[in-house]
Design an enzyme around this catalytic site. Structure first.
Site, PDB file in Angstrom:
ATOM      1  N   GLY A 113       0.833  -1.187   0.000  1.00  0.00           N
ATOM      2  CA  GLY A 113       0.000   0.000   0.000  1.00  0.00           C
ATOM      3  C   GLY A 113       0.869   1.239   0.000  1.00  0.00           C
ATOM      4  O   GLY A 113       2.039   1.194   0.374  1.00  0.00           O
ATOM      5  N   ASP A 172       5.475  -6.122   3.272  1.00  0.00           N
ATOM      6  CA  ASP A 172       6.698  -5.360   3.552  1.00  0.00           C
ATOM      7  C   ASP A 172       6.415  -4.250   4.561  1.00  0.00           C
ATOM      8  O   ASP A 172       7.227  -3.345   4.741  1.00  0.00           O
ATOM      9  CB  ASP A 172       7.301  -4.787   2.266  1.00  0.00           C
ATOM     10  N   HIS A 227      10.974  -3.546  -2.143  1.00  0.00           N
ATOM     11  CA  HIS A 227      11.876  -3.319  -3.284  1.00  0.00           C
ATOM     12  C   HIS A 227      13.125  -4.206  -3.186  1.00  0.00           C
ATOM     13  O   HIS A 227      14.250  -3.764  -3.392  1.00  0.00           O
ATOM     14  CB  HIS A 227      12.281  -1.847  -3.361  1.00  0.00           C
TER      15      HIS A 227
END
Length: 265
Positions: A113, A172, A227
Site C-alpha cells: 500500500g 513489507d 523493493h
C-alpha cells in the site's frame, strides 16, 4: 469499497515483467500496455529484442543467455540486483516456503500500500496465489495514509477469500507485521482498542475489521524488505502506485487526520 480485480487461471496467467534488450528504451517493464509499458518500446522498432516472463528467475536465465554484450546499463544493474537476491539465503527459504504452502492447498498473499504525500491519494494492492490460480486486486482512495493502505491491502485480499483457508500473508509493512506478530493487535482487542494512555488507537475501523478476518482464517505472517527484487512484491507496489495516481478516487470513510497512532518502525 470499490476495487479493481483481475483473475487469471493457469492458462491465462499474466506475465510479471518484460525485458527489452533492443528497443527505444531498453530496460525492465512491469506492464505490456500503457505509457510505462514495454509495448511502446518495441512496436515498430527494427530488430527489437524483448520477452515477457512469469517469474524473476526465468527473466534472469534468459538475460544471462543473451550473447549481446555489453548489456544496456539499466539491464546490467537489474541483473546484478536479481542475482544478489537469488543468491541470498532468505530468497530460497521464502520460495521453498511458498511452494510448500501452495502444495499443501494453502493460499499465498502478497500485499502493498502507499499514499502520495502521506496523507494524500493512496492505493492498495494484493497478489493472491492458490493452486493453479493467480489473482490481482487493487484500488485507491482520495485522501488516506500509507499505513491505512498497507492494512487495507491485507483486508481486501482476505475478504476476497472464502473460508476456511490456510493463508501465508507476505507484507513489507512493519506496521502490519509487528502488530500481528508481537501481540499488539490482540492486546488492543482485549483492552477495548485503547492505547496505554487510554486513547483510542489509530485506524480503529481497519484494525477491528482485520482482527475479525484473522479469527475467520488461519493466517501466518511473513515480512520481506520492500523493493528487494521479489517479483510479486514489486507487482503489488506497481499496482498500488498506479491506483493512487488515478483520478476521481473515492473517499476513505474511516480516515481521520485527528486520530493518529504511529507505531514504532
Amino acid at each position: 469499497m470499490p476495487l479493481t480485480l483481475w483473475a487469471y487461471t493457469m492458462g491465462k496467467r499474466q506475465k510479471l515483467l518484460y525485458l527489452v534488450l533492443r528497443g527505444r528504451k531498453p530496460g525492465v517493464y512491469l506492464a505490456w500496455e500503457g505509457l510505462e509499458g514495454a509495448k511502446l518500446q518495441v512496436d515498430g522498432f527494427a530488430n527489437a529484442l524483448y520477452r515477457g516472463f512469469y517469474t524473476t528467475e526465468e527473466a534472469v536465465h534468459w538475460l544471462k543467455a543473451q550473447t549481446e554484450r555489453p548489456l544496456p546499463e539499466s539491464l546490467q544493474e537489474w541483473l546484478a540486483k536479481q542475482e544478489e537476491a537469488l543468491a541470498s539465503s532468505s530468497s530460497p527459504s521464502l520460495r521453498s516456503k511458498i511452494e510448500n504452502h501452495l502444495r499443501s492447498g494453502g493460499t499465498v498473499i502478497f500485499t502493498d500500500g502507499c499514499a502520495l504525500g502521506n496523507p494524500g491519494p493512496g492505493g492498495y494492492a494484493a497478489v493472491i496465489l492458490r493452486d493453479s490460480a493467480r489473482e490481482e486486486l487493487s484500488g485507491g482512495f482520495r485522501s488516506t495514509t500509507n499505513n491505512r493502505m498497507e492494512l487495507y491491502a491485507c483486508i481486501a485480499a482476505l475478504e476476497h477469500l472464502q473460508p476456511p483457508a490456510q493463508v501465508l500473508l507476505i507484507t513489507d509493512s512493519a506496521y502490519v507485521f509487528r502488530a500481528t506478530t508481537e501481540g499488539w493487535l490482540q492486546n488492543w482487542a482485549t483492552n477495548g482498542w485503547k492505547r496505554r494512555d487510554g486513547k483510542t488507537i489509530q485506524n480503529l475501523d481497519l484494525w477491528q475489521r482485520f482482527h475479525r478476518l484473522c479469527q475467520v482464517f488461519s493466517v501466518e505472517f511473513h515480512w520481506i524488505k520492500g523493493h528487494n527484487a521479489t517479483a510479486e512484491n514489486e507487482r503489488c507496489d506497481h499496482l498500488a502506485l498506479s491506483s493512487a495516481q488515478q483520478s476521481e478516487l473515492p473517499e476513505d470513510p474511516g480516515y481521520s487526520q485527528r486520530n493518529w497512532l504511529v507505531l514504532p518502525a
